[in-house]
Design an enzyme around this catalytic site. Structure first.
Site, PDB file in Angstrom:
ATOM      1  N   ASN A 186       0.693  13.997  13.340  1.00  0.00           N
ATOM      2  CA  ASN A 186       1.318  13.961  12.070  1.00  0.00           C
ATOM      3  C   ASN A 186       0.448  14.483  10.985  1.00  0.00           C
ATOM      4  OD1 ASN A 186      -0.783  12.334  11.588  1.00  0.00           O
ATOM      5  ND2 ASN A 186       0.647  10.511  11.597  1.00  0.00           N
ATOM      6  N   ASP A 187      -0.554  15.424  11.458  1.00  0.00           N
ATOM      7  CA  ASP A 187      -1.463  15.824  10.403  1.00  0.00           C
ATOM      8  C   ASP A 187      -0.827  16.790   9.233  1.00  0.00           C
ATOM      9  OD1 ASP A 187      -3.004  14.714  11.960  1.00  0.00           O
ATOM     10  OD2 ASP A 187      -4.322  16.539  12.473  1.00  0.00           O
ATOM     11  N   ASP A 373      -5.424   0.527  -9.539  1.00  0.00           N
ATOM     12  CA  ASP A 373      -5.789   1.911 -10.091  1.00  0.00           C
ATOM     13  C   ASP A 373      -5.838   1.953 -11.500  1.00  0.00           C
ATOM     14  OD1 ASP A 373      -7.177   4.566  -9.462  1.00  0.00           O
ATOM     15  OD2 ASP A 373      -5.344   5.329 -10.479  1.00  0.00           O
ATOM     16  N   GLU A 402      -8.944  -2.045 -11.581  1.00  0.00           N
ATOM     17  CA  GLU A 402     -10.044  -1.095 -12.019  1.00  0.00           C
ATOM     18  C   GLU A 402     -10.502  -0.940 -13.453  1.00  0.00           C
ATOM     19  OE1 GLU A 402     -11.345   3.521 -10.793  1.00  0.00           O
ATOM     20  OE2 GLU A 402      -9.357   3.126 -11.204  1.00  0.00           O
TER      21      GLU A 402
HETATM   22 CA    CA Z   1      -2.969  12.221  11.678  1.00  0.00          CA
END
Ligand code: CA
Length: 661
Positions: A186-187, A373, A402
């Site tokens: 899945n990169d 965030d 944060e």
């Molecule tokens: Ca991956």
């Protein structure tokens, strides 16, 4: 589909009638098709059966009502929520032209249309509504043109009173793209702009949810009890999307990290180990690839000047009594960076959207907390309403914001029920803030070998002097570093003694300790060389890595030294109620030696940190009010008993953590 005036006719029936008509020409067939799939199927059928040609003039296909609903958000809701009035967004070409109705005797509270006809916001009241499937219908001239199913699902047991993380936890912060690549398939994803490139420090490297799940036992062994992965929702920026703070779809896990189901599995795997899942939520901005930014519901959905204007980042303008309005506005409404449109939480539609999205994730993914965030860059009133709405739904949940300030009064301002905020009648409702001033001290203190009036351990001592400012002193996140700062082991050139002092402090002072992935094996990284340098891939997370630091055998000697110390310390902390919730008493550092005690009715722990280079020997009678009748203390590292009746010696740059006996 409709056929010759008969509603809800199935595709099979229409196809049969088509054939009948074909054979018994010249009858006319009037078919109304409401969605593209039916249209495609019919055309395909006509081509296959050769009916197309003959029927061309006798078949009247109405395709004027070819609207479809592209998005429904939240995609479903739950029965029995405190937030029972849910505002559902329907998005589709000219969707606003229809009259909306809903089934099951559900009351429509209100319908909001905006200047963009592709949106309609329908608020329904689900109070007392059982688990059920509703049907929304969209009518034109009295005829149903579109329908949409909508589920009210079953909540988990005890969901409302889910307990958030607290000071009994230790949080492990993971840069999600950089920890471990559990699924190399899945990169990259065809539907998303940025493809994997591990050679680029600012590219996507392939780390994912599967990688976190595979290494949960490693994290648990370290002594962590909660995991905070950086945001996991889709970020379709063509560059630098790996950090995922510029999200393009906040209801969907980025396919390069996995699926929504994978994220649920992460929660379940954490819970099965008695650990907690913290979601990194971004209320302040989205990415410019967000689907809604490409077709804004309202012009003021994001702050426009028109278009982009950068924040001045001067968060002090949010409470400075002398600040000008223009500076305060530019801080809050300015964009963080050009690729991150600043959301306008003073628009009730935006605020509702963010509240529901946050609650949806908690309920859906069984979460134990949020980290928010850029908390202090949000619309001040809006973020307060957002935070309160979540706590109204889940009173025991925890949220840390944060609030990157360099002054304790300024950080304390943002904590729930702050007396400082109350001066101007402000309450953020934010349960937890981050101890950035302690972090500031961490950046230099361990290089200050000589204790002077304003150098050395007095800086750390001074950080706790102002604890009276915080409404809840235990609910403060303490950390030596995070994904936006210089790495500790870089600042101190991997000096193990300094690491030991820092970690001992984190593990024994008030608050919730947070560790940044990799520090426990001595990972370093220089912020001065860019963010990529402080976000290296964890060794062993990728197939073919020569160094696998996830296992004892795979770690080198130095990595094991760092890991073993960290693991021992934080595993000891796990059961120490006196550290989690006990009181603190500290003594002015002498010769750069800082001594403090954590105590409750049952036990006392004495911590000694010698930040000088020399061995220091001190008399214990100065600490009599804390030592009381105890005769000695057992050091948690060496297991040795230290006699507290006599003088105590401690080596330079070292620590003692003594359980008083
Ligand atoms: Ca991956």
């Amino acid at each position: 589909m409709e056929c010759n005036g008969i509603k809800n006719v199935s595709r099979t029936v229409v196809c049969r009638k088509l054939l009948d008509t074909f054979l018994a020409s010249p009858k006319t067939l009037e078919v109304t098709i409401y969605n593209i799939n039916d249209y495609k199927a019919l055309i395909l059928f006509m081509v296959k059966t050769n009916t197309m040609k003959k029927l061309l003039f006798s078949l009247l296909i109405s395709i004027s009502a070819f609207a479809q609903i592209d998005r429904v958000e939240p995609p479903f809701w739950y029965s029995g929520m405190t937030l029972s009035k849910v505002q559902i967004l329907f998005y589709g070409k000219n969707i606003a032209q229809y009259d909306v109705a809903v089934s099951n005797n559900i009351v429509i509270d209100n319908i909001k249309k905006t200047e963009n006809p592709n949106y309609v916001f329908v608020t329904i009241d689900t109070k007392n509504a059982p688990v059920s499937e509703l049907t929304f219908s969209f009518k034109s001239k009295g005829k149903v043109a579109l329908t949409q199913k909508y589920e009210l699902k079953q909540r988990r047991q005890n969901s409302k009173f889910r307990k958030g993380y607290d000071s009994s936890d230790m949080i492990y912060l993971i840069m999600s793209d950089r920890f471990a690549n559990g699924n190399p398939k899945n990169d990259s994803d065809n539907s998303l702009n940025e493809k994997a490139d591990r050679s680029n420090p600012n590219g996507r490297h392939g780390g994912d949810i599967e990688g976190i799940i595979k290494n949960l036992d490693y994290i648990k062994e370290l002594g962590a009890t909660a995991v905070w992965p950086t945001p996991l929702c889709e970020d379709n920026d063509p560059k630098g999307s790996y950090h995922t703070y510029g999200q393009s779809d906040v209801y969907k896990i980025d396919p390069r990290f996995g699926t929504n189901e994978d994220y649920l599995r992460l929660s379940a795997e954490l819970h099965s180990r008695g650990m907690k899942n913290i979601l990194d939520y971004v209320t302040n901005h989205w990415g410019y690839q967000h689907w809604m930014y490409k077709d804004l519901p309202t012009y003021d959905w994001v702050h426009q000047f028109p278009g982009y204007s950068q924040s001045n980042y001067r968060m002090t303008t949010q409470f400075d009594p002398n600040a000008s309005d223009i500076d305060a506005k530019n801080c809050m409404d300015g964009w963080f960076v050009p690729s991150m449109p600043d959301l306008n939480q003073s628009n009730p539609l935006v605020l509702n959207y963010l509240i529901q999205n946050a609650i949806w994730w908690i309920e859906y993914a069984d979460l134990d907390g949020f980290r928010v965030d850029t908390y202090s860059y949000n619309d001040k009133e809006g973020i307060s309403k957002w935070t309160k709405a979540i706590l109204d739904e889940y009173p025991n949940f925890n949220i840390v914001g944060e609030v990157w300030m360099h002054n304790q009064a300024q950080m304390a301002y943002w904590q729930k029920d702050s007396k400082i905020g109350a001066i101007e009648s402000y309450n953020s409702y934010l349960p937890s803030v981050m101890d950035f001033t302690l972090h500031d001290a961490f950046g230099s203190v361990f290089n200050e070998d000589k204790g002077e009036w304003d150098k050395g351990m007095i800086k750390v001592y001074d950080n706790f002097v102002n604890d009276f400012l915080y409404p809840n002193i235990n609910n403060i996140l303490v950390f030596a570093e995070n994904h936006d700062t210089n790495r500790f082991n870089s600042a101190y050139k991997k000096d193990f003694r300094k690491y030991q002092m820092a970690m001992t402090l984190l593990a024994t002072i008030r608050g919730i300790p947070q560790l940044y992935y990799g520090s426990e094996i001595g990972m370093d990284g220089d912020k001065g060389k860019g963010d990529g340098d402080i976000r290296h891939d964890f060794p062993g997370g990728w197939n073919g890595d020569s160094n696998n630091a996830f296992t004892k055998a795979g770690r080198n000697e130095e990595q094991n030294k760092f890991y073993d110390f960290t693991s021992k310390l934080f595993n000891w902390r796990k059961s120490k109620d006196v550290i989690h919730f006990g009181k603190m008493k500290h003594y002015i550092p002498v010769n750069n030696v800082y001594v403090y005690f954590r105590y409750n009715e049952k036990e006392s722990v004495m911590v000694v940190i010698n930040n000088s280079n020399e061995t220091q020997t001190f008399k214990t009678n100065r600490f009599a009010e804390s030592i009381q009748n105890h005769l000695g203390g057992k050091d948690i590292f060496s297991g040795k008993m230290i006699d507290l009746k006599n003088d105590v010696s401690i080596e330079g740059k070292s620590v003692l953590v003594l359980e008083l006996k």
